[in-house]
Write an enzyme that holds these catalytic residues in place. Structure first.
Site, PDB file in Angstrom:
ATOM      1  N   GLU A 302       0.773  -1.239   0.000  1.00  0.00           N
ATOM      2  CA  GLU A 302       0.000   0.000   0.000  1.00  0.00           C
ATOM      3  C   GLU A 302       0.812   1.301   0.000  1.00  0.00           C
ATOM      4  OE1 GLU A 302      -4.049  -1.253   2.238  1.00  0.00           O
ATOM      5  OE2 GLU A 302      -2.339  -0.926   3.562  1.00  0.00           O
TER       6      GLU A 302
HETATM    7  C1  TNX Z   1      -4.778  -4.020   4.631  1.00  0.00           C
HETATM    8  S1  TNX Z   1      -2.895  -6.365   4.460  1.00  0.00           S
HETATM    9  C2  TNX Z   1      -3.516  -3.769   5.117  1.00  0.00           C
HETATM   10  C3  TNX Z   1      -3.343  -3.375   6.532  1.00  0.00           C
HETATM   11  C4  TNX Z   1      -4.670  -3.148   7.204  1.00  0.00           C
HETATM   12  C5  TNX Z   1      -5.624  -4.252   6.814  1.00  0.00           C
HETATM   13  C6  TNX Z   1      -6.949  -4.172   7.511  1.00  0.00           C
HETATM   14  C7  TNX Z   1      -1.996  -5.288   4.127  1.00  0.00           C
HETATM   15  C8  TNX Z   1      -0.811  -5.760   3.488  1.00  0.00           C
HETATM   16  N1  TNX Z   1      -2.352  -4.022   4.419  1.00  0.00           N
HETATM   17  O1  TNX Z   1      -2.536  -2.243   6.636  1.00  0.00           O
HETATM   18  O2  TNX Z   1      -4.470  -3.151   8.572  1.00  0.00           O
HETATM   19  O3  TNX Z   1      -5.844  -4.195   5.431  1.00  0.00           O
HETATM   20  O4  TNX Z   1      -7.739  -5.278   7.233  1.00  0.00           O
END
Ligand code: TNX
Length: 494
Positions: A302
């Site tokens: 992300e």
């Molecule tokens: C996605 S999973 C994210 C996390 C969040 C999560 C909440 C991932 C690699 N990144 O930063 O906490 O969703 O469900």
């Protein structure tokens, strides 16, 4: 008095289970766990004897065998048999003795976990019905990832988590140790990380962090229980806690404000700043130094605002730092958009993303770890009325967490590229162990079976009948859990 059948209780379901005629094996004052002299076997024997003693109220001793000899009456014998695979085991419960044979201490541990699940209270002690089990896992990596960054979960809570994991034959505890909201592991070369960012958490709740000694103690506690710890330091996004501690990591040179919200995607490292590479080298070097396991996780998820070239440079810097410290790289699926070295473990999580880079990375030698958001993200709500949790990947009832096949998620993967399955639990909305357990149980048992048991041996109705017996066990252990309406929990085990 109808006794529960062993078949009705075992999770994950073994490959072969035969119930045998005869009276149950009962733990008595003459029961002893017998074992060879290897240190891992001995540690397991001590733990097994402790558990049997606690459950039965009788003192069960450990006896050492200098030479291999068959189990005697009264023994719970742990035998290493090189003819078996490392994680493979055989369990034979007879009326007067128990024998567990396995290819390695890991396999013996699997056998002990099965034995403990076939035991039940009987006449003031504990007993197991005669049974023959032959078993081994489908996947080598059977994990749970816990986010200790959004809200902090310390050594005491994580010991409970490790105990639960080992009961379900899960063998990797992945800890998400840093994020925008807090930094949770002391880094000797960068003390400011925990000094300035250790005490913050989502919503201004109390934070906390592991000293290196506490972390090493947890790693050792987990190792004895067959659980390897994989530490994650999330870069190049999710880094506000680092930017708050060290202004040299920001273009202005000024530290950022602390962050206690739950948005993602706003913080980032900068490839061109001179402080960035030494920071990554120091941090991953110190993390590797407290990690006896093979793997260190670099995050990589992300970072939507970063151009792909800079993202790839930063992933390479972090990966190089991990490899320079002698460890193998694990990263979230986004790292597959960069050139990854063979052997790298890429963790699938977001089914909305284009799978083509994952397939290409796997063809180039990467291994895939499957954590699909819509099945294995145990911070998702069970249904619309669940007070805790998030919903971005939908609702995950118990059956959703059970009925999926990890090797079929991404079409076109080369045979054998999936190394395992990992559940995750993110803690934006979770405070304290009861919240955590309410989201994990019963779903963690479902994911554990997906990770262990071959597809052709998995069946929802059968699982639902078996898991019903586990609620009483969680109650006895004082663990909070969600009584999914998909299961008839009112089974009588007396
Ligand atoms: C996605 S999973 C994210 C996390 C969040 C999560 C909440 C991932 C690699 N990144 O930063 O906490 O969703 O469900």
């Amino acid at each position: 008095m109808p006794a529960p059948t062993t078949r009705s209780r075992l999770i994950p379901a073994p490959r072969l289970l035969q119930e045998r005629p005869g009276e149950p094996f009962v733990v008595t004052a003459s029961t002893a766990v017998t074992v060879g002299t290897g240190s891992a076997e001995v540690a397991l024997a001590v733990l097994t004897a402790e558990t049997l003693s606690r459950w039965s109220g009788t003192t069960v001793e450990v006896r050492y065998r200098e030479v291999a000899e068959p189990a005697q009456a009264g023994d719970v014998a742990l035998l290493v048999d090189p003819a078996l695979g490392a994680e493979q085991y055989r369990l034979d419960v007879a009326t007067d003795r128990v024998e567990i044979a396995a290819g390695s201490p890991d396999g013996l541990r699997n056998g002990v976990a099965t034995l403990l699940q076939v035991m039940h209270p009987l006449d003031g002690s504990f007993a197991a019905w005669p049974v023959h089990v032959e078993d081994e896992p489908v996947h080598a990596w059977r994990g749970l990832s816990v986010d200790v960054a959004r809200h902090f979960f310390g050594p005491e809570d994580l010991r409970v988590v490790v105990g639960l994991m080992s009961g379900y034959k899960l063998n990797v505890l992945h800890l998400h140790l840093s994020d925008d909201q807090g930094w949770r592991l002391q880094i000797p070369s960068r003390p400011g990380l925990t000094e300035r960012s250790g005490s913050t958490a989502v919503d201004g709740d109390p934070g906390g962090y592991f000293t290196t000694e506490e972390f090493e103690a947890l790693v050792a506690y987990a190792a004895v229980r067959g659980v390897r710890v994989v530490p994650e330091i999330d870069v190049p996004g999710h880094v506000n806690a680092a930017l708050h501690a060290y202004g040299e990591l920001t273009p202005s040179g000024e530290p950022t404000e602390e962050y206690t919200g739950i948005d993602v995607g706003f913080s980032r490292l900068h490839a061109d700043l001179p402080a960035t590479e030494p920071f990554l080298r120091d941090v991953f070097g110190d993390v590797a130094a407290v990690t006896p396991g093979e793997y260190v996780h670099i995050g990589g998820d992300e970072v939507p605002t970063m151009d792909p070239g800079e993202y790839a440079r930063l992933v390479a810097m972090a990966s190089d730092a991990v490899r320079a410290a002698g460890k193998q790289v694990v990263g979230w699926q986004e790292i597959a958009t960069t050139p990854v070295e063979p052997g790298t473990v890429v963790q699938f999580w977001d089914p909305r993303m284009d799978p083509a880079p994952l397939v290409a990375a796997a063809k180039a030698g990467a291994r895939l770890l499957m954590s699909p958001g819509s099945r294995a993200y145990l911070d998702m709500k069970y249904d619309a009325s669940t007070p805790l949790g998030l919903e971005w990947a939908g609702h995950i009832e118990l059956r959703d967490a059970y009925e999926w096949e990890p090797t079929a998620l991404v079409p076109g993967l080369p045979e054998g590229s999936v190394i395992g399955v990992e559940a995750t639990v993110w803690t934006e909305t979770l405070r304290g162990l009861d919240d955590l357990m309410t989201m994990l149980l019963p779903r963690l048992a479902a994911v554990a079976e997906v990770a262990w048991t071959p597809r052709e041996r998995r069946d929802w109705d059968d699982f639902a009948a078996r898991v019903a017996a586990h609620g009483a066990y969680w109650d006895a252990e004082g663990l909070a859990w969600y009584p999914s309406p998909q299961v008839d929990w009112a089974v009588d085990l007396t």
